[in-house]
Design a protein around this motif. Sequence first.
Motif, PDB file in Angstrom:
ATOM      1  N   MET A   1       0.833  -1.220  -0.057  1.00 48.87           N
ATOM      2  CA  MET A   1       0.154  -0.079  -0.005  1.00 48.87           C
ATOM      3  C   MET A   1       0.741   1.229   0.155  1.00 48.87           C
ATOM      4  O   MET A   1       1.790   1.167   0.590  1.00 48.87           O
ATOM      5  CB  MET A   1      -0.969   0.100   1.155  1.00 48.87           C
ATOM      6  CG  MET A   1      -1.732   1.336   1.327  1.00 48.87           C
ATOM      7  SD  MET A   1      -2.646   0.894   2.781  1.00 48.87           S
ATOM      8  CE  MET A   1      -3.982   1.998   2.587  1.00 48.87           C
ATOM      9  N   LEU A   2       0.579   2.259  -0.819  1.00 51.31           N
ATOM     10  CA  LEU A   2       1.240   3.319  -0.992  1.00 51.31           C
ATOM     11  C   LEU A   2       1.113   4.308   0.405  1.00 51.31           C
ATOM     12  O   LEU A   2      -0.168   4.343   0.645  1.00 51.31           O
ATOM     13  CB  LEU A   2       0.835   4.019  -2.281  1.00 51.31           C
ATOM     14  CG  LEU A   2       1.322   3.548  -3.404  1.00 51.31           C
ATOM     15  CD1 LEU A   2       0.788   4.262  -4.831  1.00 51.31           C
ATOM     16  CD2 LEU A   2       2.854   3.030  -3.746  1.00 51.31           C
ATOM     17  N   THR A   3       2.030   5.078   0.690  1.00 50.21           N
ATOM     18  CA  THR A   3       1.851   6.141   1.681  1.00 50.21           C
ATOM     19  C   THR A   3       1.723   7.288   1.221  1.00 50.21           C
ATOM     20  O   THR A   3       2.671   7.802   0.607  1.00 50.21           O
ATOM     21  CB  THR A   3       3.051   5.906   2.844  1.00 50.21           C
ATOM     22  OG1 THR A   3       3.091   4.455   3.283  1.00 50.21           O
ATOM     23  CG2 THR A   3       2.787   6.941   3.963  1.00 50.21           C
ATOM     24  N   ALA A   4       0.968   8.135   1.542  1.00 48.93           N
ATOM     25  CA  ALA A   4       0.687   9.602   1.094  1.00 48.93           C
ATOM     26  C   ALA A   4       1.528  10.629   2.041  1.00 48.93           C
ATOM     27  O   ALA A   4       1.557  10.204   3.212  1.00 48.93           O
ATOM     28  CB  ALA A   4      -0.779  10.077   1.138  1.00 48.93           C
ATOM     29  N   THR A   5       1.890  11.483   1.451  1.00 50.94           N
ATOM     30  CA  THR A   5       2.972  12.489   2.242  1.00 50.94           C
ATOM     31  C   THR A   5       1.803  13.548   2.555  1.00 50.94           C
ATOM     32  O   THR A   5       1.548  14.165   1.445  1.00 50.94           O
ATOM     33  CB  THR A   5       4.266  13.056   1.603  1.00 50.94           C
ATOM     34  OG1 THR A   5       4.863  11.665   1.392  1.00 50.94           O
ATOM     35  CG2 THR A   5       4.986  14.046   2.360  1.00 50.94           C
ATOM     36  N   ASN A   6       1.720  14.268   3.592  1.00 51.64           N
ATOM     37  CA  ASN A   6       1.127  15.436   3.929  1.00 51.64           C
ATOM     38  C   ASN A   6       2.079  16.540   3.526  1.00 51.64           C
ATOM     39  O   ASN A   6       2.933  16.820   4.354  1.00 51.64           O
ATOM     40  CB  ASN A   6       0.835  15.502   5.476  1.00 51.64           C
ATOM     41  CG  ASN A   6       0.033  16.927   5.755  1.00 51.64           C
ATOM     42  OD1 ASN A   6      -0.049  17.811   4.967  1.00 51.64           O
ATOM     43  ND2 ASN A   6      -0.422  16.947   6.851  1.00 51.64           N
ATOM     44  N   ILE A   7       1.576  17.295   2.450  1.00 51.73           N
ATOM     45  CA  ILE A   7       2.577  18.532   2.023  1.00 51.73           C
ATOM     46  C   ILE A   7       2.809  19.559   2.912  1.00 51.73           C
ATOM     47  O   ILE A   7       3.813  20.293   2.968  1.00 51.73           O
ATOM     48  CB  ILE A   7       2.253  18.854   0.602  1.00 51.73           C
ATOM     49  CG1 ILE A   7       1.035  19.490   0.385  1.00 51.73           C
ATOM     50  CG2 ILE A   7       2.207  17.653  -0.273  1.00 51.73           C
ATOM     51  CD1 ILE A   7       0.644  20.382  -0.460  1.00 51.73           C
ATOM     52  N   GLY A   8       1.727  19.512   3.781  1.00 49.08           N
ATOM     53  CA  GLY A   8       1.934  20.752   4.940  1.00 49.08           C
ATOM     54  C   GLY A   8       2.923  20.195   5.814  1.00 49.08           C
ATOM     55  O   GLY A   8       3.567  21.304   6.473  1.00 49.08           O
ATOM     56  N   THR A   9       3.631  19.142   5.794  1.00 49.94           N
ATOM     57  CA  THR A   9       4.751  18.769   6.620  1.00 49.94           C
ATOM     58  C   THR A   9       6.175  19.004   5.954  1.00 49.94           C
ATOM     59  O   THR A   9       7.302  18.695   6.627  1.00 49.94           O
ATOM     60  CB  THR A   9       4.667  17.435   7.134  1.00 49.94           C
ATOM     61  OG1 THR A   9       4.637  16.647   6.107  1.00 49.94           O
ATOM     62  CG2 THR A   9       3.304  17.126   7.975  1.00 49.94           C
TER      63      THR A   9
END
Length: 100
Positions: A1-9
Amino acid sequence: MLTATNIGTLVTCSPDVNNGLPVITGTKTSVSRVVVLYKQGANAEEIARRISHLNLAQVYAALAYYHANRDQIENELTQAEAEYWSLATLHSQKDKTKDE
């Protein structure tokens, strides 16, 4: 499963790093360093090649931060340039004194 990155971080400001000015999270690379290259005409891919420890998402995050906070970053760049010229003038004066 792919992990999304919170761009706010991807960009942070901490009083412990770069005097509280925005940096790419997990690095000491300032947003303004990325912006200087961008203003010199480099695109995101070229910036990622030049600052090889950054990935493309980090570069785009820095550029997004700049565009969302343009006045803040432009002020930071103006202050850095003024400090540069102040130090250059001081250094030049010291060289003249040595030569006399």
